[in-house]
Design a protein around this motif. Sequence first.
Motif, short mmCIF file in Angstrom:
data_model
loop_
_atom_site.label_atom_id
_atom_site.label_comp_id
_atom_site.label_asym_id
_atom_site.label_seq_id
_atom_site.Cartn_x
_atom_site.Cartn_y
_atom_site.Cartn_z
N SER A 1 -5.00 -1.96 6.69
CA SER A 1 -4.23 -2.44 8.20
C SER A 1 -4.99 -1.58 9.28
CB SER A 1 -2.70 -2.19 7.90
OG SER A 1 -2.44 -0.71 8.25
N GLY A 2 -5.80 -0.75 9.08
CA GLY A 2 -6.54 -0.15 10.17
C GLY A 2 -5.63 1.46 10.38
N GLY A 3 -4.46 1.36 9.71
CA GLY A 3 -3.60 2.62 9.75
C GLY A 3 -3.26 3.16 11.11
N ALA A 4 -2.90 4.34 11.38
CA ALA A 4 -2.39 4.98 12.47
C ALA A 4 -3.47 5.06 13.64
CB ALA A 4 -1.75 6.12 12.45
N LEU A 5 -4.75 4.99 13.15
CA LEU A 5 -5.76 5.09 14.29
C LEU A 5 -5.99 3.80 14.88
CD1 LEU A 5 -8.72 6.92 11.99
CD2 LEU A 5 -7.33 7.89 14.20
N ALA A 6 -5.44 2.88 14.40
CA ALA A 6 -5.56 1.44 15.12
C ALA A 6 -4.21 1.25 15.81
CB ALA A 6 -5.86 0.26 14.05
N ALA A 7 -3.21 1.84 15.37
CA ALA A 7 -1.95 1.70 16.17
C ALA A 7 -0.91 2.67 15.59
CB ALA A 7 -1.13 0.39 15.86
N ASN A 8 -0.41 3.48 16.57
CA ASN A 8 0.42 4.52 16.50
C ASN A 8 1.68 4.82 16.95
OD1 ASN A 8 0.85 7.22 14.92
ND2 ASN A 8 0.42 8.36 16.58
N PRO A 9 2.56 3.75 17.02
CA PRO A 9 3.81 3.97 17.80
C PRO A 9 4.78 4.96 16.97
CG PRO A 9 3.82 2.14 16.28
CD PRO A 9 2.69 2.38 16.21
N ILE A 10 4.72 6.06 17.85
CA ILE A 10 5.59 7.27 17.63
C ILE A 10 7.01 6.77 16.96
CG2 ILE A 10 6.57 9.58 17.91
CD1 ILE A 10 3.96 9.73 19.82
N MET A 11 7.30 7.15 15.75
CA MET A 11 8.66 7.10 15.12
C MET A 11 8.67 5.73 14.37
SD MET A 11 10.59 9.51 15.56
CE MET A 11 9.92 11.31 16.22
N ALA A 12 7.73 4.82 14.64
CA ALA A 12 7.74 3.65 13.66
C ALA A 12 6.44 3.68 12.96
CB ALA A 12 7.58 2.39 14.95
N ALA A 13 5.29 4.31 13.18
CA ALA A 13 3.93 4.35 12.28
C ALA A 13 4.13 4.56 11.01
CB ALA A 13 2.92 5.29 12.97
N GLY A 14 5.37 5.46 10.49
CA GLY A 14 5.31 5.93 9.26
C GLY A 14 6.00 4.60 8.53
N LEU A 15 7.11 4.16 9.17
CA LEU A 15 7.86 2.78 8.46
C LEU A 15 6.75 1.93 8.15
CD1 LEU A 15 10.45 1.52 7.53
CD2 LEU A 15 10.73 0.90 9.85
N ILE A 16 5.78 1.69 9.22
CA ILE A 16 4.93 0.75 8.99
C ILE A 16 4.02 0.87 8.12
CG2 ILE A 16 2.73 -0.39 10.23
CD1 ILE A 16 4.39 0.25 13.27
N ARG A 17 3.79 1.91 7.48
CA ARG A 17 2.84 2.28 6.32
C ARG A 17 3.53 1.75 5.17
NH1 ARG A 17 0.57 3.09 10.14
NH2 ARG A 17 -0.27 1.20 9.28
N LEU A 18 4.85 1.87 4.96
CA LEU A 18 5.44 1.50 3.89
C LEU A 18 5.63 -0.07 3.92
CD1 LEU A 18 8.02 4.12 4.34
CD2 LEU A 18 7.57 3.57 2.15
N GLY A 19 5.91 -0.60 5.37
CA GLY A 19 5.91 -2.05 5.38
C GLY A 19 4.62 -2.77 4.99
N GLU A 20 3.33 -2.10 5.42
CA GLU A 20 2.26 -2.75 5.27
C GLU A 20 2.00 -2.55 3.90
OE1 GLU A 20 -0.06 -4.31 7.13
OE2 GLU A 20 0.31 -3.87 9.39
N ALA A 21 2.00 -1.63 3.04
CA ALA A 21 1.87 -1.58 1.67
C ALA A 21 2.83 -2.67 1.06
CB ALA A 21 2.43 -0.13 1.10
N ALA A 22 3.95 -2.74 1.41
CA ALA A 22 4.88 -3.77 0.68
C ALA A 22 4.21 -5.13 0.80
CB ALA A 22 6.25 -3.61 1.34
N ALA A 23 3.67 -5.50 2.06
CA ALA A 23 3.57 -6.65 2.52
C ALA A 23 2.36 -7.02 1.77
CB ALA A 23 3.16 -6.96 4.02
N ARG A 24 1.45 -6.16 1.32
CA ARG A 24 0.32 -6.51 0.62
C ARG A 24 0.62 -6.85 -0.98
NH1 ARG A 24 -4.78 -5.81 2.26
NH2 ARG A 24 -5.62 -5.28 -0.09
N ILE A 25 1.86 -6.32 -1.24
CA ILE A 25 2.40 -6.73 -2.78
C ILE A 25 3.04 -7.91 -2.39
CG2 ILE A 25 4.21 -5.86 -4.24
CD1 ILE A 25 3.57 -2.92 -3.84
N HIS A 26 3.74 -8.19 -1.23
CA HIS A 26 4.31 -9.32 -1.30
C HIS A 26 3.20 -10.59 -1.65
CE1 HIS A 26 7.81 -7.59 1.25
NE2 HIS A 26 7.83 -7.29 0.01
N ARG A 27 2.24 -10.26 -1.03
CA ARG A 27 1.15 -11.34 -0.71
C ARG A 27 0.32 -11.56 -2.03
NH1 ARG A 27 0.44 -8.99 4.57
NH2 ARG A 27 -1.55 -7.88 3.93
N GLY A 28 0.48 -10.61 -2.92
CA GLY A 28 -0.31 -10.42 -4.48
C GLY A 28 -1.66 -9.78 -4.18
#
Length: 350
Positions: A293-320
């Motif tokens: 996804s580019g990680g926190a170096l591409a977008a780092n909204p404090i207090m949401a960036a960690g949850l986004i890592r979980l969401g991005e990993a989950a989204a890749r699983i959702h998409r196969g």
Amino acid sequence: MRDVAIVAFAQSPHRRRTDELSEVDLLMPVLHEVLGATGLKANEIGFTCSGSADYLAGRAFSFTMALDGVGAHPPISESHVEMDGAWALYEAWVKIMTGEADTALVYSYGKSSPGEVRDVLTRQLDPYYLAPLWPDSVSLAALQAQALIDAGDTDEAALASIAARSRSDATANPYAQLTGDVPAGDHLVHPLRTGDCPPIGDGAAAVVLAAGDTARALCARPAWIRGIDHRIEAHSLGVRDLTDSPSTRLAAQHAGAFERPVDTAELHAPFTSQEVILRKALELGDDTRINPSGGALAANPIMAAGLIRLGEAAARIHRGESDRAIAHATSGPCLQQNLVAVLEGESAHA
């Protein structure tokens, strides 16, 4: 033990400033999107948990404004953590595991633009010996990076390549704040250049969790949380080896990360040097895709960036696009607190 999965994920476009938006304005479209993906209404959610920081907002109990936007009447089962939303997800996971809920809404948000983030984060430090010196977050990360270079674990060229790869990968992420060829820039605090550091910006994210057959009914390919754990380092930086992250390694061990290889890792590494440390602690090789996804170096909204890592990993699983992934979140200076989750698709579990 219950099977619990992330069944939906949504995030806002991350921007340098959102002066025209309140926290509620920032959050509401994300909540509508994540609930719309499941077909659930707010009053059908068993538990709601949020993560944010009053220090960013500059006022006490600021999260109650966002809760009004979610809809707290009729009364709902709700909680809040003064942490990144990844820790709110952990609380929601525990709630579902205990059988007190079958579904959960987890959201987090942060507006970093109104203040000086480097100074605000100093308030996380030891209040007696370190905080009075006002060492800012970038300076502390630079100390960590220099320790890595002195140990022979990396160099400035290697750090620049991490930044370039992250920003290149972010070109496929429509929500990223920085994408493409971003110059390395001058030294911000030696040895870290501007490109080695995260952008300051505003953003929000949300996920929906569900258990068992409920998850299967809500999502074609749920991202099952096979393990999740979080650990913390000593508060004093002076008693830690800044070139290693034992808490990440321990959390990963308890989450089952070392039982089988993973194909994807979404690492919450706000600084390039921290990716070096996390890859070593998590024993990630070149065959694992790091931060697609580019990680926190591409977008780092404090207090949401960690949850986004979980969401991005989950989204890749959702998409196969992934079968087994690690998601990592951090909080505090120099990787002080770390959470690790192992996510799997249905076929990987079978």
